[in-house]
Design an enzyme around this catalytic site. Structure first.
Site, short mmCIF file in Angstrom:
data_model
loop_
_atom_site.label_atom_id
_atom_site.label_comp_id
_atom_site.label_asym_id
_atom_site.label_seq_id
_atom_site.Cartn_x
_atom_site.Cartn_y
_atom_site.Cartn_z
N ASP A 1 132.88 133.31 87.06
CA ASP A 1 133.23 133.48 88.62
C ASP A 1 134.14 134.18 89.18
O ASP A 1 135.08 134.63 88.33
CB ASP A 1 133.48 131.88 88.99
CG ASP A 1 132.31 130.95 88.63
OD1 ASP A 1 131.29 131.26 88.64
OD2 ASP A 1 132.82 129.90 88.64
N1 URA Z 1 131.67 127.91 83.82
C1 URA Z 1 132.13 128.08 85.26
O1 URA Z 1 132.36 126.99 86.02
N2 URA Z 1 132.67 129.23 85.78
C2 URA Z 1 132.75 130.35 84.96
O2 URA Z 1 133.53 131.51 85.37
C3 URA Z 1 132.46 130.52 83.68
C4 URA Z 1 131.73 129.14 83.20
#
Ligand code: URA
Length: 241
Positions: A104
């Site tokens: 993310d």
């Molecule tokens: N899970 C998430 O919620 N975000 C990420 O960036 C990676 C795994």
């Protein structure tokens, strides 16, 4: 000798599956002759063309990035935000690379970038169960029972998550937050955030410590990257088989 679809994928023209479709559609020639079978192998000296365009052999490259927060995990962003690939461009890397999977915008940590479409497809396939280790700072203090729920699988958007490893690492002195280590191999959108939310502990900060056994040792600062060693690449290739 390499399979034709692999050669096309390596050249960055298409994923291996898309390359198979190009072959079946009669859009690929080898030394001037149309090839529509998938088993054909070619050597480096063979002249491969897709839609009449010669394929240039592109050497595969593999990088490990310590992703900073505030960058997008893709090659391009339609909103013009900075991407992980921009970080490499700023350092003079010109290959057409892209990340294997996503972190993310606000997640930090281990992310592999490559131009090897075939390896990407394989590592992303749920069948290969690549381990990913996350450390999450969450609200509140997680209980043993909640850790057990995470290990057994929790329901996220109607699906039960696969068994995971879950461990409480530390608790803040005011007990408002704690750090949880979660090892998973699934990679659904917001997987870790959703899993922890499902047991009542929203994520405040998320960091990926490890991807497929590759840690951030030697890359202490966000934004740092290095090339994978040939041995590390071999290990990844074996994982995806
Ligand atoms: N899970 C998430 O919620 N975000 C990420 O960036 C990676 C795994």
């Amino acid at each position: 000798m390499e399979r034709l679809q692999k050669v096309i994928a390596h050249a960055g023209v298409a994923s291996r599956r898309a390359a198979e479709k190009l072959i079946l559609a009669g859009r690929v020639t080898v030394n001037g002759a149309v090839v529509t079978e998938l088993g054909v192998k070619v050597k480096a000296s063979d002249q491969v063309e897709v839609d009449g365009q010669p394929l240039h052999h592109v050497a595969p490259v593999y990088y490990l990035l310590n992703k900073p927060r505030g960058v997008i995990s893709s090659a391009k962003d339609e909103k013009g935000r900075k991407t992980v690939v921009d970080l490499f461009r700023e350092d003079g890397v010109e290959e057409r690379i892209y990340p294997i999977g996503r972190l993310d915008y606000d997640t930090t940590g281990a992310l592999i970038l490559t131009n090897d479409g075939e390896l990407t497809n394989r590592l992303m396939h749920p069948r290969f169960a690549v381990d990913k280790v996350y450390v999450a700072k969450v609200k509140g203090v997680i209980t043993n029972d909640q850790l057990k729920q995470l290990r057994q699988g929790v329901v996220v958007e109607g699906h039960k998550t696969a068994p995971a490893k879950a461990k409480l690492m530390s608790t803040s002195p005011d007990r408002k937050h704690c750090l949880v280590k979660l090892t998973i191999h699934e990679g659904h959108y917001h997987q870790v955030k959703n899993m922890l939310k499902a047991v009542g502990h929203p994520v405040v900060k998320l960091h990926r410590e490890e991807y497929a056994g590759l840690t951030l040792a030697g890359l202490p600062s966000a934004g740092q990257w290095r090339k994978l060693t040939p041995k590390e690449v071999k290990v990844l290739q074996k994982l995806g088989k």
